[in-house]
Enzyme design. Structure first.
Site, PDB file in Angstrom:
ATOM      1  N   GLY A  85       0.726  -1.228   0.104  1.00 13.24           N
ATOM      2  CA  GLY A  85      -0.087   0.038   0.063  1.00 13.24           C
ATOM      3  C   GLY A  85       0.805   1.249  -0.166  1.00 13.24           C
ATOM      4  NE  ARG A 149      -2.145  -4.240  -0.809  1.00 14.26           N
ATOM      5  CZ  ARG A 149      -1.646  -3.869   0.170  1.00 14.26           C
ATOM      6  NH1 ARG A 149      -0.582  -4.434   0.868  1.00 14.26           N
ATOM      7  NH2 ARG A 149      -2.118  -2.743   0.893  1.00 14.26           N
ATOM      8  CG  ASP A 180       2.544  -9.403   4.673  1.00 12.74           C
ATOM      9  OD1 ASP A 180       2.842 -10.259   5.515  1.00 12.74           O
ATOM     10  OD2 ASP A 180       1.540  -9.252   4.517  1.00 12.74           O
ATOM     11  CE  LYS A 206       4.455   0.025   2.393  1.00  9.84           C
ATOM     12  NZ  LYS A 206       3.507  -0.828   1.545  1.00  9.84           N
ATOM     13  CB  THR A 207       3.224  -0.112   6.479  1.00  4.36           C
ATOM     14  OG1 THR A 207       1.566  -0.127   6.814  1.00  4.36           O
ATOM     15  CG2 THR A 207       3.809  -0.513   7.953  1.00  4.36           C
ATOM     16  CB  ILE A 208      -0.114   4.356   6.381  1.00  5.02           C
ATOM     17  CG1 ILE A 208      -1.164   3.475   6.196  1.00  5.02           C
ATOM     18  CG2 ILE A 208       0.348   5.299   5.409  1.00  5.02           C
ATOM     19  CD1 ILE A 208      -2.430   3.936   5.867  1.00  5.02           C
ATOM     20  CG  ASP A 209      -1.484  -0.344   8.188  1.00 14.42           C
ATOM     21  OD1 ASP A 209      -1.894   0.404   7.872  1.00 14.42           O
ATOM     22  OD2 ASP A 209      -1.479  -1.608   7.605  1.00 14.42           O
ATOM     23  CE  LYS A 246     -28.007  18.652  11.961  1.00 19.92           C
ATOM     24  NZ  LYS A 246     -28.920  19.094  10.924  1.00 19.92           N
ATOM     25  N   GLY A 255      -5.415   0.641   8.864  1.00 14.00           N
ATOM     26  CA  GLY A 255      -4.341  -0.091   9.654  1.00 14.00           C
ATOM     27  C   GLY A 255      -5.014  -1.277   9.726  1.00 14.00           C
ATOM     28  CD  GLU A 315      -8.087  -1.224   7.132  1.00 12.48           C
ATOM     29  OE1 GLU A 315      -8.520  -0.680   6.024  1.00 12.48           O
ATOM     30  OE2 GLU A 315      -6.982  -1.669   7.400  1.00 12.48           O
ATOM     31  CD  GLU A 430     -10.455   9.247   2.890  1.00 16.84           C
ATOM     32  OE1 GLU A 430      -9.620   8.375   3.183  1.00 16.84           O
ATOM     33  OE2 GLU A 430     -11.601   9.562   2.612  1.00 16.84           O
TER      34      GLU A 430
END
Ligand code: FBP
Length: 558
Positions: A85, A149, A180, A206-209, A246, A255, A315, A430
């Protein structure tokens, strides 16, 4: 045409650990000599020692100022792959690698394999020139060479990778990826060594997770920018919720497994609820218990006249709820074992009937109790590494649906008198390709530059490691860690396989404890924080802050 910010970012000069200010006057400590200390992996030592006969047990290394190092000046040809990703800063890893290679020797070359590991297998590549590189400096995304991937796993794929590396005259391959992909890097390094090839393999975290970290890897790149982007959006929604008064907003955050992103965003924005999957698993919380916890906050806030709120949902939650975890594990094994039969079934009814022949009684009951939409999402294709695609499971909807039922029941019993109107959101894509924050721009460039240093030092099966990163870049250090040291054996696709162990949220760790010390108050009172957007220019306290997680986990060393 480029945006004004993109044009301005081309000029940004990322910072490097001070050791690299010494040009080529650098030495490797403790070095690669046989006499140096060896390392062991995190678990399953015998199995891993047997699988990685040529690469297991090397020492970690650090770069230090030294005498002129002629090895760093030899001309090299390196290949680079972006894998998995997207994460903000990938282009800067390539830039750091490129600039390092050219600094060592202007004749060195860098080849970018297109579309992830399949680019290496299929020999599809682009030569990275200075002009091409300059179009992507300090930009987000992986569009320079693309990602993928594909898992290099069959003998044919390994052989094709070696053939490409030989054909392209490579000295080394750099794989920029998550757990991975770096597992794949370790397997490739072992394969090359086994075949007597001198091609080196280096990984980059690397990984945003944020789940590729350990003693030597303080953070994976992209986590900083992604969390800041999501926190901006959560803060904006919080302010809207507090203005309109409201809606309850249920925000699922990317993640795949670990809840680091949700936890960091909670520390940045102070929502009413933030579920942490690791805690749900540790406390063996059922789906009902999770819903109870949220209902309690909704009811108490309603009693204070506040029929609005923010709930963050990681997630990967469904894979941590014990009954769902068992169901998913059974589905994974069944879908792998009966792949051909299963792929021939085209209706959900047919798939369900087929699977229920093999599922345990408990899992069948769970499978039948969840809404059909969610049950269908559990059957989507696994990714090439055998993972359920949790980003496609609408957990936020599952929870809202159950919560609505619970609150209706409580209302009927006279236990709840408020109004409940829920909106669902999913923040993932995003944040994955945002312009890297100054932190990620600097960190990634440093990781890439360090990768060059590892290659030039003749090392293979190492991951680039830049440390002390919660402090200013002037205090950062650089080195490498053996990939095999981070591995253990896990069940994948129905078999035991070597993988880099994911770093989950530690319930006795400082970031989680900090969250726990506030969450009871946040659940009832409105204590939202509005972080605003990432700033690239301005005072360092606004522009160069690392994540709160990093500051708690690795306080800067002076
Ligand atoms: P990596 O582990 O490859 O870095 O990917 C992380 C991630 O962004 C997860 O958070 C998410 O579950 C997954 O990728 C989604 O991937 P895709 O867009 O390929 O479905």
């Amino acid at each position: 045409m480029t945006s004004v910010l993109q044009t301005a970012r081309y000029q940004y000069q990322p910072k490097l650990p001070p050791v690299f200010g010494n040009g080529l006057n650098i030495r490797v400590k403790p070095g690669t000599e046989a006499a140096q200390s060896t390392t062991v992996c995190v678990a399953d030592r015998d199995a891993l020692g047997a699988l990685f006969k040529h690469t297991y047990g090397k020492p970690p290394v650090t770069f230090e100022p030294g005498e002129y190092n002629a090895a760093l000046a030899k001309p090299l040809v390196a290949g680079v792959i972006l894998s998995g990703g997207q994460a903000p800063g990938g282009h800067n890893v390539i830039a750091g690698l490129f600039d390092g290679l050219k600094k060592g020797n202007a004749a060195s070359r860098l080849i970018g394999f297109r579309g992830g590991p399949s680019g290496l297998i299929e020999d599809t590549y682009v030569e990275i020139t200075g002009a091409l590189m300059d179009e992507y400096r300090n930009t987000g995304g992986f569009d320079m060479i693309g990602s993928g991937r594909t898992k290099i796993e069959t003998d044919k794929q390994f052989a094709a990778s070696l053939e490409t590396a030989t054909k392209r005259g490579l000295d080394a391959v750099v794989i920029i990826g998550g757990d991975d992909s770096n597992t794949n890097a370790a397997l490739l390094a072992e394969y090359f060594a086994e075949k007597g090839s001198a091609v080196q393999v280096i990984g980059c975290p690397k990984t945003i997770d944020g789940d590729l970290k350990n003693e030597y890897i303080e953070a994976s790149f992209g986590f900083d920018t992604a969390c800041k982007t999501y926190s901006e959006l959560i803060g904006n929604i919080g302010r809207d919720a507090n203005s309109a008064k409201k809606y309850w907003h249920f925000i699922k955050l990317m993640g795949r497994s670990a809840s680091h992103i949700a936890l960091e965003c909670a520390l940045q924005t102070h929502p009413n609820i933030c579920l942490i999957s690791e805690e749900v698993a540790a406390k063996q919380m059922t789906l009902d218990a999770v819903v109870d916890q949220i209902a309690e906050s909704v009811v108490k806030r309603a009693e204070n006249g506040e029929n609005f709120g923010i709930a963050l949902i990681p997630e990967g939650l469904v894979e941590f709820i014990p009954e769902m975890k068992t169901l998913i594990a059974e589905l994974n094994d069944l879908m792998a074992a009966h792949e051909d039969e299963f792929s021939g079934l085209h209706s959900f009814g047919g798939q369900r009937a087929f699977l229920e022949k093999y599922l345990s009684r408990e899992s069948t009951a769970v499978f039948e109790s969840i809404p059909e939409e969610i049950a269908k999402q559990l059957l989507f294709d696994r990714d090439p590494h055998g993972n359920v695609q949790v980003s496609r499971i609408e957990t936020e909807k599952l929870i809202v649906e159950m919560l609505e039922k619970r609150l209706a029941k409580m209302k009927a019993e006279g236990l709840y008198k408020g109004k409940f109107s829920a909106l669902g959101h999913f923040f993932g894509y995003e944040g994955r390709c945002a312009f890297p924050s100054n932190f990620d721009a600097d960190y990634c460039y440093s990781l890439g530059y360090t990768a060059f240093m590892l290659i030039a030092s003749g090392l293979s099966d190492y991951i680039s490691s830049v440390r002390n990163i919660s402090g200013p870049a002037s205090a950062w250090t650089a080195g490498g860690v053996p990939l095999t040291m981070m591995m253990n054996m896990e069940q994948r696709h129905g078999k035991q396989r070597p993988v880099i162990r994911k770093a989950l949220v530690e319930l006795d760790g400082a970031p989680f404890k900090e969250f726990v010390s506030h969450r009871a108050e946040w659940a009832v009172k409105t204590r939202f924080v509005y972080p605003g957007s990432i700033q690239y220019y301005g005072p360092p306290e606004v522009c160069d802050q690392p994540t709160i997680t990093l500051k708690w986990e690795h306080p800067p060393v002076a």
